[in-house]
Design a protein around this motif. Sequence first.
Motif, PDB file in Angstrom:
ATOM      1  N   ALA A 164       0.843  -1.191   0.000  1.00 13.71           N
ATOM      2  CA  ALA A 164       0.000   0.000   0.000  1.00 13.71           C
ATOM      3  C   ALA A 164       0.879   1.242   0.000  1.00 13.71           C
ATOM      4  O   ALA A 164       1.800   1.359   0.807  1.00 13.71           O
ATOM      5  N   THR A 165       0.602   2.167  -0.905  1.00 11.76           N
ATOM      6  CA  THR A 165       1.385   3.395  -0.996  1.00 11.76           C
ATOM      7  C   THR A 165       0.448   4.594  -1.009  1.00 11.76           C
ATOM      8  O   THR A 165      -0.628   4.550  -1.620  1.00 11.76           O
ATOM      9  N   GLY A 166       0.875   5.658  -0.359  1.00 13.48           N
ATOM     10  CA  GLY A 166       0.086   6.883  -0.317  1.00 13.48           C
ATOM     11  C   GLY A 166       0.616   7.903  -1.298  1.00 13.48           C
ATOM     12  O   GLY A 166       1.640   7.696  -1.953  1.00 13.48           O
ATOM     13  N   PRO A 167      -0.063   9.043  -1.416  1.00  9.43           N
ATOM     14  CA  PRO A 167       0.367  10.101  -2.336  1.00  9.43           C
ATOM     15  C   PRO A 167       1.524  10.909  -1.773  1.00  9.43           C
ATOM     16  O   PRO A 167       1.948  10.702  -0.641  1.00  9.43           O
ATOM     17  N   SER A 168       2.000  11.830  -2.568  1.00  7.64           N
ATOM     18  CA  SER A 168       3.027  12.760  -2.090  1.00  7.64           C
ATOM     19  C   SER A 168       2.488  13.520  -0.884  1.00  7.64           C
ATOM     20  O   SER A 168       1.319  13.898  -0.857  1.00  7.64           O
ATOM     21  N   PRO A 169       3.326  13.784   0.103  1.00  8.53           N
ATOM     22  CA  PRO A 169       2.850  14.544   1.275  1.00  8.53           C
ATOM     23  C   PRO A 169       2.231  15.886   0.908  1.00  8.53           C
ATOM     24  O   PRO A 169       1.328  16.357   1.579  1.00  8.53           O
ATOM     25  N   LEU A 170       2.699  16.495  -0.167  1.00  8.86           N
ATOM     26  CA  LEU A 170       2.172  17.800  -0.539  1.00  8.86           C
ATOM     27  C   LEU A 170       0.738  17.727  -1.027  1.00  8.86           C
ATOM     28  O   LEU A 170       0.029  18.719  -1.045  1.00  8.86           O
ATOM     29  N   SER A 171       0.281  16.528  -1.466  1.00  6.67           N
ATOM     30  CA  SER A 171      -1.076  16.430  -1.985  1.00  6.67           C
ATOM     31  C   SER A 171      -2.107  16.531  -0.881  1.00  6.67           C
ATOM     32  O   SER A 171      -3.232  16.957  -1.095  1.00  6.67           O
ATOM     33  N   GLY A 172      -1.712  16.088   0.311  1.00 14.28           N
ATOM     34  CA  GLY A 172      -2.610  16.180   1.438  1.00 14.28           C
ATOM     35  C   GLY A 172      -3.805  15.259   1.377  1.00 14.28           C
ATOM     36  O   GLY A 172      -4.698  15.366   2.207  1.00 14.28           O
ATOM     37  N   GLY A 173      -3.859  14.356   0.418  1.00 13.41           N
ATOM     38  CA  GLY A 173      -5.014  13.473   0.278  1.00 13.41           C
ATOM     39  C   GLY A 173      -4.872  12.214   1.102  1.00 13.41           C
ATOM     40  O   GLY A 173      -3.872  11.987   1.765  1.00 13.41           O
ATOM     41  N   ARG A 174      -5.918  11.401   1.085  1.00 12.07           N
ATOM     42  CA  ARG A 174      -5.892  10.136   1.789  1.00 12.07           C
ATOM     43  C   ARG A 174      -6.093   8.969   0.826  1.00 12.07           C
ATOM     44  O   ARG A 174      -6.537   7.910   1.215  1.00 12.07           O
ATOM     45  N   THR A 175      -5.802   9.159  -0.403  1.00 14.40           N
ATOM     46  CA  THR A 175      -5.939   8.096  -1.396  1.00 14.40           C
ATOM     47  C   THR A 175      -4.799   7.091  -1.254  1.00 14.40           C
ATOM     48  O   THR A 175      -3.634   7.477  -1.120  1.00 14.40           O
ATOM     49  N   VAL A 176      -5.147   5.826  -1.269  1.00 18.76           N
ATOM     50  CA  VAL A 176      -4.160   4.758  -1.141  1.00 18.76           C
ATOM     51  C   VAL A 176      -4.228   3.862  -2.368  1.00 18.76           C
ATOM     52  O   VAL A 176      -5.320   3.471  -2.814  1.00 18.76           O
ATOM     53  N   LYS A 177      -3.073   3.534  -2.913  1.00 18.84           N
ATOM     54  CA  LYS A 177      -2.989   2.575  -4.001  1.00 18.84           C
ATOM     55  C   LYS A 177      -2.418   1.275  -3.442  1.00 18.84           C
ATOM     56  O   LYS A 177      -1.352   1.278  -2.836  1.00 18.84           O
ATOM     57  N   VAL A 178      -3.141   0.178  -3.652  1.00 23.02           N
ATOM     58  CA  VAL A 178      -2.707  -1.121  -3.154  1.00 23.02           C
ATOM     59  C   VAL A 178      -2.447  -2.041  -4.341  1.00 23.02           C
ATOM     60  O   VAL A 178      -3.331  -2.243  -5.180  1.00 23.02           O
ATOM     61  N   THR A 179      -1.243  -2.555  -4.425  1.00 26.01           N
ATOM     62  CA  THR A 179      -0.883  -3.469  -5.505  1.00 26.01           C
ATOM     63  C   THR A 179      -0.546  -4.838  -4.924  1.00 26.01           C
ATOM     64  O   THR A 179      -0.367  -4.992  -3.714  1.00 26.01           O
ATOM     65  N   GLY A 180      -0.433  -5.813  -5.788  1.00 25.68           N
ATOM     66  CA  GLY A 180      -0.082  -7.153  -5.335  1.00 25.68           C
ATOM     67  C   GLY A 180       0.115  -8.091  -6.501  1.00 25.68           C
ATOM     68  O   GLY A 180      -0.026  -7.701  -7.665  1.00 25.68           O
ATOM     69  N   ALA A 181       0.452  -9.325  -6.180  1.00 20.83           N
ATOM     70  CA  ALA A 181       0.658 -10.335  -7.217  1.00 20.83           C
ATOM     71  C   ALA A 181       0.235 -11.699  -6.678  1.00 20.83           C
ATOM     72  O   ALA A 181       0.597 -12.074  -5.561  1.00 20.83           O
ATOM     73  N   LEU A 182      -0.544 -12.409  -7.476  1.00 22.89           N
ATOM     74  CA  LEU A 182      -1.001 -13.753  -7.137  1.00 22.89           C
ATOM     75  C   LEU A 182      -0.256 -14.760  -8.002  1.00 22.89           C
ATOM     76  O   LEU A 182      -0.225 -14.634  -9.234  1.00 22.89           O
ATOM     77  N   THR A 183       0.365 -15.750  -7.363  1.00 22.84           N
ATOM     78  CA  THR A 183       1.024 -16.825  -8.098  1.00 22.84           C
ATOM     79  C   THR A 183       0.557 -18.166  -7.539  1.00 22.84           C
ATOM     80  O   THR A 183       0.059 -18.235  -6.414  1.00 22.84           O
TER      81      THR A 183
END
Length: 279
Positions: A164-183
């Motif tokens: 899970a990664t958040g935006p740049s601190p300057l954006s001030g948002g709370r949007t989270v991008k979650v990536t992953g991989a299934l094998t």
Amino acid sequence: MRRPVLWGTVTTAVAMTVLGGATAHAEGRGDIRVTKAVTNNGKNVIIGTSKTVTFPIKLTIKDNSGVKSLRDIRAGNASSTAGAPVELVGTTCKKLSATTSECTATMRADPHDFPDYNSERNANDAAGDWCAYGNVQANDGDYWIFDWVAPFKLKRAATLTAAATGPSPLSGGRTVKVTGALTRADWEALEYRGYGGQSVRLQFRKTGASAYTTVKTVRTNSAGHVSATVTASGPGSWRWFYPGTSTTAQVASPGSTVTLAPATMHANVPRVMHAATAG
């Protein structure tokens, strides 16, 4: 050179109902029966690409004269053409009463043996419905040759990651991008490969909560990768969860933790979000 399939479904003449209504085929003499049977304590047998897996098959056997022995037991795929080298390590029996004994067979499966087992089938075809079959004998000479007891699923192991990664601190948002991989384990190649086209659940556990809650469901791409963008309601942990199939094991990724840290004390400076992966 691949070995031929050593066993399949036992073909016999008499059909009878045992073990809570499951239909089994059997032949024998007298009143000896397997009255209860379970594989791996009721759990799926999951095999990866490197580690040998052992698991028990427990049978409760009854005859009015007492049980003499579990003469033979094996495990086989419901399809006789899609076997795998699951071998018997040994058996032990303990007497429960004058008429009843409990016997445990320890089975072993080494994935290194899978690729060369059957030249006519892909090794991965062995995943799916399995059962035990064999031969039990009583003290008075009664015997029973049975199949389709202690049914279980033999499944390919799976792995799942999350970040899970958040935006740049300057954006001030709370949007989270979650990536992953299934094998999942490829028994033919003895390696894990991306599993595409599968529905995985993005789940969130708020800090202090005891359980994860599903936020959305997303499909993996052809390489097994998955991604979703969500709005965080507060600090907590994000993970991916895959429920599995009849041939592939269920798996959950480790949680990836998101914390909301207060910004430096200046007027009109919003709180900013940082993301860090937890093991």
